[in-house]
Scaffold this motif. Structure first.
Motif, PDB file in Angstrom:
ATOM      1  N   THR A   1       0.926  -1.359  -0.033  1.00  0.00           N
ATOM      2  CA  THR A   1       0.104   0.088  -0.147  1.00  0.00           C
ATOM      3  C   THR A   1       0.805   1.288  -0.151  1.00  0.00           C
ATOM      4  O   THR A   1       1.761   1.310   0.703  1.00  0.00           O
ATOM      5  N   TYR A   2       0.584   2.219  -1.032  1.00  0.00           N
ATOM      6  CA  TYR A   2       1.186   3.437  -1.020  1.00  0.00           C
ATOM      7  C   TYR A   2       0.952   4.472   0.108  1.00  0.00           C
ATOM      8  O   TYR A   2      -0.516   4.469   0.225  1.00  0.00           O
ATOM      9  N   ARG A   3       1.824   5.072   0.695  1.00  0.00           N
ATOM     10  CA  ARG A   3       1.138   5.919   1.861  1.00  0.00           C
ATOM     11  C   ARG A   3       2.167   7.169   1.811  1.00  0.00           C
ATOM     12  O   ARG A   3       3.078   7.216   1.282  1.00  0.00           O
ATOM     13  N   LEU A   4       1.721   8.173   2.521  1.00  0.00           N
ATOM     14  CA  LEU A   4       2.462   9.509   2.601  1.00  0.00           C
ATOM     15  C   LEU A   4       2.327   9.808   4.177  1.00  0.00           C
ATOM     16  O   LEU A   4       1.238   9.876   4.913  1.00  0.00           O
ATOM     17  N   GLN A   5       3.550   9.877   4.930  1.00  0.00           N
ATOM     18  CA  GLN A   5       3.715  10.127   6.376  1.00  0.00           C
ATOM     19  C   GLN A   5       4.372  11.510   6.516  1.00  0.00           C
ATOM     20  O   GLN A   5       5.199  11.831   5.721  1.00  0.00           O
ATOM     21  N   TYR A   6       3.600  12.315   7.522  1.00  0.00           N
ATOM     22  CA  TYR A   6       4.031  13.684   7.678  1.00  0.00           C
ATOM     23  C   TYR A   6       3.804  14.321   9.205  1.00  0.00           C
ATOM     24  O   TYR A   6       2.502  13.445   9.740  1.00  0.00           O
ATOM     25  N   GLU A   7       4.031  15.191   9.539  1.00  0.00           N
ATOM     26  CA  GLU A   7       3.742  15.761  10.873  1.00  0.00           C
ATOM     27  C   GLU A   7       2.981  17.081  10.741  1.00  0.00           C
ATOM     28  O   GLU A   7       3.320  17.791   9.728  1.00  0.00           O
ATOM     29  N   THR A   8       2.006  17.312  11.745  1.00  0.00           N
ATOM     30  CA  THR A   8       1.210  18.775  11.703  1.00  0.00           C
ATOM     31  C   THR A   8       2.311  19.476  12.192  1.00  0.00           C
ATOM     32  O   THR A   8       3.338  19.317  12.873  1.00  0.00           O
ATOM     33  N   PRO A   9       2.023  20.800  11.920  1.00  0.00           N
ATOM     34  CA  PRO A   9       2.812  21.829  12.497  1.00  0.00           C
ATOM     35  C   PRO A   9       2.939  21.900  14.155  1.00  0.00           C
ATOM     36  O   PRO A   9       2.095  21.370  14.866  1.00  0.00           O
ATOM     37  N   ARG A  10       4.244  22.203  14.561  1.00  0.00           N
ATOM     38  CA  ARG A  10       4.412  22.442  16.107  1.00  0.00           C
ATOM     39  C   ARG A  10       3.370  23.446  16.522  1.00  0.00           C
ATOM     40  O   ARG A  10       3.045  24.636  16.024  1.00  0.00           O
ATOM     41  N   VAL A  11       2.921  23.286  17.788  1.00  0.00           N
ATOM     42  CA  VAL A  11       2.099  24.130  18.593  1.00  0.00           C
ATOM     43  C   VAL A  11       2.620  24.332  19.779  1.00  0.00           C
ATOM     44  O   VAL A  11       2.588  23.424  20.661  1.00  0.00           O
ATOM     45  N   GLY A  12       2.980  25.548  20.295  1.00  0.00           N
ATOM     46  CA  GLY A  12       3.467  25.736  21.412  1.00  0.00           C
ATOM     47  C   GLY A  12       4.723  25.160  21.834  1.00  0.00           C
ATOM     48  O   GLY A  12       5.181  24.741  22.916  1.00  0.00           O
ATOM     49  N   GLY A  13       5.412  24.986  20.766  1.00  0.00           N
ATOM     50  CA  GLY A  13       6.692  24.246  20.914  1.00  0.00           C
ATOM     51  C   GLY A  13       6.707  22.773  21.112  1.00  0.00           C
ATOM     52  O   GLY A  13       7.799  22.062  21.223  1.00  0.00           O
ATOM     53  N   LYS A  14       5.459  22.455  20.971  1.00  0.00           N
ATOM     54  CA  LYS A  14       5.505  20.832  21.039  1.00  0.00           C
ATOM     55  C   LYS A  14       5.309  20.240  19.634  1.00  0.00           C
ATOM     56  O   LYS A  14       4.749  21.109  18.635  1.00  0.00           O
ATOM     57  N   ARG A  15       5.853  19.010  19.704  1.00  0.00           N
ATOM     58  CA  ARG A  15       6.064  18.399  18.183  1.00  0.00           C
ATOM     59  C   ARG A  15       4.592  18.087  17.650  1.00  0.00           C
ATOM     60  O   ARG A  15       3.699  17.715  18.393  1.00  0.00           O
TER      61      ARG A  15
ATOM     62  N   ARG B   1       2.047   8.922  -6.092  1.00  0.00           N
ATOM     63  CA  ARG B   1       3.268  10.012  -6.101  1.00  0.00           C
ATOM     64  C   ARG B   1       2.480  11.443  -6.330  1.00  0.00           C
ATOM     65  O   ARG B   1       2.707  12.388  -5.729  1.00  0.00           O
ATOM     66  N   ALA B   2       1.444  11.192  -7.103  1.00  0.00           N
ATOM     67  CA  ALA B   2       0.731  12.595  -7.664  1.00  0.00           C
ATOM     68  C   ALA B   2      -0.040  13.024  -6.390  1.00  0.00           C
ATOM     69  O   ALA B   2      -0.254  14.205  -6.200  1.00  0.00           O
ATOM     70  N   LYS B   3      -0.643  12.091  -5.728  1.00  0.00           N
ATOM     71  CA  LYS B   3      -1.435  12.363  -4.466  1.00  0.00           C
ATOM     72  C   LYS B   3      -0.486  12.867  -3.736  1.00  0.00           C
ATOM     73  O   LYS B   3      -0.850  13.699  -2.752  1.00  0.00           O
ATOM     74  N   ALA B   4       0.473  12.328  -3.372  1.00  0.00           N
ATOM     75  CA  ALA B   4       1.517  12.818  -2.270  1.00  0.00           C
ATOM     76  C   ALA B   4       2.040  14.068  -2.519  1.00  0.00           C
ATOM     77  O   ALA B   4       1.864  15.058  -1.657  1.00  0.00           O
ATOM     78  N   LEU B   5       2.278  14.425  -3.839  1.00  0.00           N
ATOM     79  CA  LEU B   5       2.604  15.828  -4.097  1.00  0.00           C
ATOM     80  C   LEU B   5       1.677  16.805  -3.780  1.00  0.00           C
ATOM     81  O   LEU B   5       1.940  18.122  -3.626  1.00  0.00           O
ATOM     82  N   GLU B   6       0.199  16.356  -4.218  1.00  0.00           N
ATOM     83  CA  GLU B   6      -0.840  17.365  -4.049  1.00  0.00           C
ATOM     84  C   GLU B   6      -1.104  17.646  -2.534  1.00  0.00           C
ATOM     85  O   GLU B   6      -1.235  18.978  -2.239  1.00  0.00           O
ATOM     86  N   ILE B   7      -0.570  16.584  -1.537  1.00  0.00           N
ATOM     87  CA  ILE B   7      -0.941  16.874  -0.180  1.00  0.00           C
ATOM     88  C   ILE B   7       0.260  17.826   0.443  1.00  0.00           C
ATOM     89  O   ILE B   7       0.021  18.692   1.006  1.00  0.00           O
ATOM     90  N   GLN B   8       1.572  17.646  -0.129  1.00  0.00           N
ATOM     91  CA  GLN B   8       2.614  18.619   0.203  1.00  0.00           C
ATOM     92  C   GLN B   8       2.521  19.904  -0.150  1.00  0.00           C
ATOM     93  O   GLN B   8       2.663  20.859   0.453  1.00  0.00           O
ATOM     94  N   ALA B   9       1.873  20.135  -1.424  1.00  0.00           N
ATOM     95  CA  ALA B   9       1.513  21.277  -1.879  1.00  0.00           C
ATOM     96  C   ALA B   9       0.331  22.294  -1.075  1.00  0.00           C
ATOM     97  O   ALA B   9       0.448  23.108  -0.648  1.00  0.00           O
ATOM     98  N   LEU B  10      -0.636  21.326  -0.583  1.00  0.00           N
ATOM     99  CA  LEU B  10      -1.622  21.897   0.251  1.00  0.00           C
ATOM    100  C   LEU B  10      -0.770  22.373   1.774  1.00  0.00           C
ATOM    101  O   LEU B  10      -1.122  23.497   2.168  1.00  0.00           O
ATOM    102  N   ARG B  11      -0.008  21.644   2.194  1.00  0.00           N
ATOM    103  CA  ARG B  11       0.576  21.751   3.346  1.00  0.00           C
ATOM    104  C   ARG B  11       1.635  23.119   3.167  1.00  0.00           C
ATOM    105  O   ARG B  11       1.541  23.882   4.091  1.00  0.00           O
TER     106      ARG B  11
END
Length: 421
Positions: free
Chosen positions: A47-61, A81-91
């Motif tokens: 299964t293809y997946r994309l893993q990332y982190e949400t922005p830090r809030v109050g210095g917390k990861r 790959r196209a879906k992954a790039l689309e999500i990265q562009a949104l972020r």
């Protein structure tokens, strides 16, 4: 379930196809170009997946998020790959990722249950015009034989579970034959698993449900019981005895119903749901707008003189016994139309319902009707053969009417010959 990270490679269809399935823990193979883009390799799926982190809030990861991008080979590496790039562009633009396509962790993705898969499949086949009777039959199998699996995730159903359930349905249906619509536990078990196989395939191919194995656990293989076509049709020698039984029936509506079933070869449901609005005595024909197979299989059945006379007698009897119901239904009963074709007690008939359809097929062959016209008259598919597929069915109406006349004359002649002895 934790996974083991392995090397980084350029994820392509060829590269992913060559990856061996995991023997123990799932493996994560990361893409060499896009951070976070990877393929999760399990024991039976990739299964293809994309893993990332949400922005830090109050210095917390931030929170680790995982996006499921599709399963190989139903989704290509380029599509993922196209879906992954689309999500990265949104972020990168600070835009929200649609909630419907994001899961916090793989385990948080709701497992697709058998019931949810059936609901989705039912909606799809309803939209495409599948017959109401077919859908009702599927629903009956779902409710009657698979109720213990309604809330069970599809991914949890293994081949050994299917084998055990197939055997259990066989035994349950065999013991409850009396008063049930199933004539055999073996056929009930086979039919239920065919239905389940279709639901599973839809979940795999159209819904792309994650976690499903490569092979359908409901596949036939050596699981299904051997089935034989039922030889229940009457030959010419049996017609006189059946005719004598028919004449002994007290209800004239039911007498004409059974005779029309024999002369037409129609399926039981098409006979009992026949409406006067669909009858054209001038042409003459009876339209069947929604037979087995749905609206796409709608057809106009030519009527022989004997069939028209049969319907005229049914009309007269209907007006006498059920004045209101007979305004709509060809074979009326209290509150609607005839619901059951079997005859019980002393007036029992040797052949009713589908056995009369088989009889029509047998007797039409004996009357010398060619295979193409017979298939059309019985509303069987003719497009399996390239030559048959070229046939213009509406243009054959006159020829089909002639064939219908030959069949009716053949049947009535042999009934008369037997009755005169």
């Amino acid at each position: 379930m934790s996974a083991t990270s392995t090397r980084r490679i350029l994820l392509t269809d060829k590269a992913v196809k060559s990856l061996p399935y995991a023997e123990a823990k799932p493996q994560i193979v990361r893409d060499a170009r896009i951070p976070g883009f990877h393929v999760w390799v399990g024991k039976t799926t990739k299964t293809y997946r994309l893993q990332y982190e949400t922005p830090r809030v109050g210095g917390k990861r931030g929170t680790t998020m995982v996006q499921w991008l599709g399963e190989h080979p139903h989704a290509t590496a380029d599509e993922a790959r196209a879906k992954a790039l689309e999500i990265q562009a949104l972020r990168a633009r600070g835009e929200a990722i649609p909630r419907l396509v994001v899961a916090a962790v793989p385990e948080a993705v709701p497992a697709l249950t058998f019931k949810a898969a059936w609901d989705a499949y039912k909606a799809a086949i309803t939209k495409e015009g599948k017959s109401v009777r077919t859908i009702a039959d599927y629903q009956d199998k779902f409710d009657r034989h698979l109720k213990d699996w309604h809330g069970r995730p599809l991914a949890d159903i293994k081949r050994e579970d299917v084998i055990q359930e197939h055997a259990a349905i066989t035994e349950r249906a065999r013991k409850s034959r009396a008063g049930q619509k199933y004539s055999s536990g073996k056929y009930a078990a086979n039919g239920t698993m065919r239905f389940a196989r279709a639901v599973w395939n839809y979940a795999k191919d159209e819904l792309e449900a994650p976690g499903l194995p490569q092979r359908n656990p409901f596949r036939s293989g050596k699981l299904f019981h051997k089935e034989k076509a039922r030889s229940t049709g009457m030959g010419v020698s049996e017609l006189p005895a059946w005719w004598a039984q028919l004449q002994a029936l007290a209800n004239p509506i039911r007498r004409e119903l059974h005779l029309f079933s024999l002369l037409s070869g129609l399926r039981r449901t098409d006979v009992i749901t026949g409406r006067w609005a669909n009858l054209d005595v001038i042409r003459p024909s009876l339209k069947l707008p929604s037979p087995k197979g749905g609206d796409e299989r709608a057809f106009e059945m030519p009527l022989s003189n004997a069939m028209v006379e049969c319907l005229e007698r049914a009309r007269e009897a209907g007006r006498t016994y059920f004045p209101e119901e007979s305004k709509e239904w060809i074979f009326p009963a209290a509150g609607g139309h005839v619901a059951e074709v079997k005859e019980e007690g002393r007036q029992k008939l040797s052949h009713t319902g589908h056995a009369l359809r088989h009889s029509f097929r047998t007797l039409a062959g004996a009357a010398g009707i060619d295979r193409l016209r017979l298939k059309i008259l019985m509303n069987h598919a003719i497009d399996d053969d390239v030559t048959d597929a070229y046939a213009n069915v509406p243009a054959l109406f006159a020829s089909l009417l002639d064939a219908q006349e030959q069949i009716s004359a053949f049947i009535l002649r042999h009934i008369s010959l037997g009755a005169s002895k």
